[in-house]
Scaffold this active site. Structure first.
Site, mmCIF file in Angstrom:
data_model
loop_
_atom_site.group_PDB
_atom_site.id
_atom_site.type_symbol
_atom_site.label_atom_id
_atom_site.label_comp_id
_atom_site.label_asym_id
_atom_site.label_seq_id
_atom_site.Cartn_x
_atom_site.Cartn_y
_atom_site.Cartn_z
ATOM 1 C CB THR A 131 -1.018 0.150 1.421
ATOM 2 O OG1 THR A 131 -1.283 1.427 1.264
ATOM 3 C CG2 THR A 131 -0.197 -0.239 2.589
ATOM 4 C CG ASP A 132 -1.634 5.348 -0.485
ATOM 5 O OD1 ASP A 132 -1.486 4.641 0.095
ATOM 6 O OD2 ASP A 132 -1.656 5.903 -1.798
ATOM 7 C CD GLU A 133 -3.446 3.204 4.588
ATOM 8 O OE1 GLU A 133 -3.657 3.756 5.498
ATOM 9 O OE2 GLU A 133 -4.762 2.611 3.522
ATOM 10 C CE1 TYR A 156 -3.004 -2.629 5.877
ATOM 11 C CE2 TYR A 156 -3.131 -0.207 5.429
ATOM 12 C CZ TYR A 156 -3.428 -1.605 4.378
ATOM 13 O OH TYR A 156 -2.622 -1.527 3.271
HETATM 14 P P1 NAD Z 1 -9.429 -7.402 2.479
HETATM 15 O O1 NAD Z 1 -9.141 -7.140 3.971
HETATM 16 O O2 NAD Z 1 -11.131 -7.211 1.434
HETATM 17 O O3 NAD Z 1 -8.843 -9.074 1.629
HETATM 18 C C1 NAD Z 1 -8.426 -9.818 2.931
HETATM 19 C C2 NAD Z 1 -8.346 -11.092 2.344
HETATM 20 O O4 NAD Z 1 -6.976 -11.942 3.954
HETATM 21 C C3 NAD Z 1 -9.204 -11.070 2.774
HETATM 22 O O5 NAD Z 1 -10.025 -12.908 1.995
HETATM 23 C C4 NAD Z 1 -9.154 -12.530 4.137
HETATM 24 O O6 NAD Z 1 -10.119 -13.407 4.681
HETATM 25 C C5 NAD Z 1 -7.977 -12.741 4.090
HETATM 26 N N1 NAD Z 1 -6.989 -13.573 5.282
HETATM 27 C C6 NAD Z 1 -6.618 -11.730 6.591
HETATM 28 N N2 NAD Z 1 -6.165 -12.631 7.438
HETATM 29 C C7 NAD Z 1 -6.198 -14.047 6.851
HETATM 30 C C8 NAD Z 1 -4.745 -14.945 6.970
HETATM 31 N N3 NAD Z 1 -3.805 -15.024 8.230
HETATM 32 N N4 NAD Z 1 -4.410 -15.808 6.538
HETATM 33 C C9 NAD Z 1 -5.684 -16.194 5.009
HETATM 34 N N5 NAD Z 1 -6.147 -15.013 4.695
HETATM 35 C C10 NAD Z 1 -6.246 -14.240 5.484
HETATM 36 O O7 NAD Z 1 -8.120 -6.509 1.772
HETATM 37 P P2 NAD Z 1 -8.201 -6.004 0.834
HETATM 38 O O8 NAD Z 1 -8.689 -4.426 0.064
HETATM 39 O O9 NAD Z 1 -8.970 -6.863 -0.631
HETATM 40 O O10 NAD Z 1 -6.979 -5.840 0.280
HETATM 41 C C11 NAD Z 1 -5.593 -6.930 -0.317
HETATM 42 C C12 NAD Z 1 -4.331 -6.485 -0.306
HETATM 43 O O11 NAD Z 1 -3.911 -4.957 -1.117
HETATM 44 C C13 NAD Z 1 -3.437 -6.757 1.394
HETATM 45 O O12 NAD Z 1 -2.561 -6.609 1.233
HETATM 46 C C14 NAD Z 1 -3.761 -4.609 1.550
HETATM 47 O O13 NAD Z 1 -2.705 -4.379 2.182
HETATM 48 C C15 NAD Z 1 -3.191 -4.584 -0.355
HETATM 49 N N6 NAD Z 1 -4.123 -2.902 -0.201
HETATM 50 C C16 NAD Z 1 -5.096 -2.834 -0.643
HETATM 51 C C17 NAD Z 1 -5.846 -1.002 -0.767
HETATM 52 C C18 NAD Z 1 -7.021 -0.963 -0.492
HETATM 53 O O14 NAD Z 1 -7.824 -0.041 -1.238
HETATM 54 N N7 NAD Z 1 -7.796 -1.710 0.073
HETATM 55 C C19 NAD Z 1 -5.109 -0.840 -1.191
HETATM 56 C C20 NAD Z 1 -3.646 -1.043 -1.004
HETATM 57 C C21 NAD Z 1 -2.861 -1.460 -1.176
HETATM 58 P P1 TYD Z 2 -10.278 4.398 4.458
HETATM 59 O O1 TYD Z 2 -11.895 4.159 3.645
HETATM 60 O O2 TYD Z 2 -10.699 3.410 5.561
HETATM 61 O O3 TYD Z 2 -9.022 3.817 3.725
HETATM 62 P P2 TYD Z 2 -7.758 4.336 4.683
HETATM 63 O O4 TYD Z 2 -8.069 4.820 6.227
HETATM 64 O O5 TYD Z 2 -6.681 3.293 3.534
HETATM 65 O O6 TYD Z 2 -7.447 5.886 3.237
HETATM 66 O O7 TYD Z 2 -10.736 5.209 4.736
HETATM 67 C C1 TYD Z 2 -10.605 6.640 3.703
HETATM 68 C C2 TYD Z 2 -10.984 7.965 4.103
HETATM 69 O O8 TYD Z 2 -12.251 8.435 5.412
HETATM 70 C C3 TYD Z 2 -9.670 8.283 5.292
HETATM 71 O O9 TYD Z 2 -9.386 9.395 5.139
HETATM 72 C C4 TYD Z 2 -11.275 7.910 7.052
HETATM 73 C C5 TYD Z 2 -11.865 8.215 5.947
HETATM 74 N N1 TYD Z 2 -12.877 8.162 6.700
HETATM 75 C C6 TYD Z 2 -14.045 8.350 7.464
HETATM 76 O O10 TYD Z 2 -14.184 9.286 7.332
HETATM 77 N N2 TYD Z 2 -15.395 7.947 7.332
HETATM 78 C C7 TYD Z 2 -15.622 6.699 7.835
HETATM 79 O O11 TYD Z 2 -16.319 6.371 8.391
HETATM 80 C C8 TYD Z 2 -14.174 5.630 7.229
HETATM 81 C C9 TYD Z 2 -14.881 4.584 7.418
HETATM 82 C C10 TYD Z 2 -13.405 6.667 6.725
#
Ligand code: NAD
Ligand code: TYD
Length: 350
Positions: A131-133, A156
């Site tokens: 992630t970019d975070e 996280y």
């Molecule tokens: P998500 O929370 O929707 O899905 C995570 C999946 O991992 C789920 O299916 C869960 O069951 C599985 N999982 C969790 N713990 C596990 C374990 N111990 N063993 C096996 N499986 C397990 O997450 P997402 O949003 O789809 O993100 C997927 C990846 O992409 C992550 O690594 C996250 O850091 C990265 N990412 C997410 C975003 C975003 O905006 N959602 C952006 C950049 C990177």
């Molecule tokens: P989120 O979807 O949790 O992604 P991330 O924190 O990983 O960027 O949140 C996106 C933005 O929205 C973040 O600045 C936090 C804000 N946010 C709210 O204001 N209210 C909410 O209930 C949630 C879940 C997020």
């Protein structure tokens, strides 16, 4: 023929990656390994579950012995590692789950891959999705590049930063072939409604308050999830060994502007008078350690590997809202039971 282990394939992004690989590469065998936590949902993959090149393994990456055994049994030659605990607010209330899955789980996969591949690294690849975070928070100007120093602020992002470092360490120490990508915020179908966009779509649909953290001035850089999956496909096949690629679509929104846009589109879709949904906005206590701004420079990926995002945001957000409104059973299923208890606890002190 490739045998690819995709971890976290039942989650939001993972399900889009699994679908793309299963459909686009019928000669690859795709093994979706997922523990099916609250965020994992096999319903996300109904359309591909009977494909001959798709296999599901229910397992927890925190179980190191199991990972070692599965690598021996299935002889994976590649890993696309998405499994993670992914929600910042949950990491604030329960950091240890993030340490276990995101750090220990990643090391277990690295150990298993290294053990089974070290006699011949040819044709092997460990692709770590991040992630970019990890880069921390930007001020009003500038972008994250691949050489920006890591500066995570939440449990996280700190756990993801740690896993990124470990993947690089296995490359530098053991020569494990690897690649990493760091993507900005994703949106689209099948995202668990704890993250901003699906949570607010669901709340607007149910006439529930929209809890905006702080003043809503934080900025996120949003990318349609299918464009992330396309980037993962390109990087998996064409990325150079040991490299990192940033993924993002130059699409920055303050939270409050994004929320107001969603309210406007939802009023249209639900045939409500203009301004109805905005009345649900409720400013609540800010998130602890809330990063102000994320913004990705994806020039390297665009220039070296030729990836560009396919969707404009206005189109993507409409498609996304349509998907949730057309899949209310999916929404109701995932928001029932345990999730409701989490939701009540998460917002009770705000
Ligand atoms: P998500 O929370 O929707 O899905 C995570 C999946 O991992 C789920 O299916 C869960 O069951 C599985 N999982 C969790 N713990 C596990 C374990 N111990 N063993 C096996 N499986 C397990 O997450 P997402 O949003 O789809 O993100 C997927 C990846 O992409 C992550 O690594 C996250 O850091 C990265 N990412 C997410 C975003 C975003 O905006 N959602 C952006 C950049 C990177
Ligand atoms: P989120 O979807 O949790 O992604 P991330 O924190 O990983 O960027 O949140 C996106 C933005 O929205 C973040 O600045 C936090 C804000 N946010 C709210 O204001 N209210 C909410 O209930 C949630 C879940 C997020």
């Amino acid at each position: 023929m490739k045998k690819i282990l995709i971890t976290g394939g039942a989650g939001f992004i993972g399900s889009h990656v699994v679908r793309l690989f299963v459909n686009k590469y019928p000669k690859y065998q795709i093994y979706n390994l997922d523990a099916l936590t609250y965020a994992g949902n096999l319903f996300n993959l109904k359309d591909v579950e009977n494909s001959p090149n798709y296999h599901f393994i229910k397992a927890d990456i925190v179980d190191g012995e199991k990972m070692m055994q599965l690598f021996g049994q299935y002889e994976f030659d590649s890993v696309i590692h998405l499994a993670a605990e992914s929600h910042v607010d949950r990491s604030i209330t329960n950091p240890m789950e993030f340490i276990m899955t995101n750090i220990v789980g990643t090391v277990n996969l690295l150990n298993a891959a290294n053990h089974h591949w070290k006699s011949d690294f040819e044709g092997k690849r460990f692709y770590h999705i991040s992630t970019d975070e990890v880069y921390g928070s930007l001020g009003a100007t500038g972008f994250f590049t691949e050489s920006t120093s890591y500066d995570p602020h939440s449990p996280y992002s700190a756990s993801k930063a740690s896993s990124d470092h470990l993947v690089r360490a296995y490359h530098d120490t053991y020569r494990l072939p690897m690649v990493i990508s760091n993507c900005s915020n994703n949106y689209g179908p099948n995202q668990f409604p704890e993250k901003l966009i699906p949570l607010f779509i669901n709340n607007i649909r149910n006439n529930k308050p929209l809890p905006v953290y702080g003043k809503g001035e934080n900025i996120r850089d949003w990318l349609y999830v299918v464009d992330h999956a396309r980037a993962i496909d390109v990087i998996f096949h064409k990325g150079s060994d040991g490299q990192t690629y940033n993924i993002g679509g130059h699409n920055e929104w303050t939270n409050i502007d994004l929320i107001k846009l969603m309210c406007k589109v939802m009023d249209e879709k639900l045939i409500r008078a203009e301004g109805t949904s905005e009345k649900l906005i409720s400013y609540v206590k800010d998130r602890a350690g809330h990063d102000l701004r994320y913004a990705i420079d994806s020039t390297k990926l665009q220039r070296e590997l030729g990836w560009i995002p396919s969707l404009q945001f206005e189109e993507g957000i409409r498609l996304t809202i349509d998907w949730y409104l057309n899949n209310q059973v999916w929404l109701d299923e995932v928001t029932s039971g345990n999730y409701l208890k989490y939701y009540e606890k998460q917002y009770e002190e705000r």
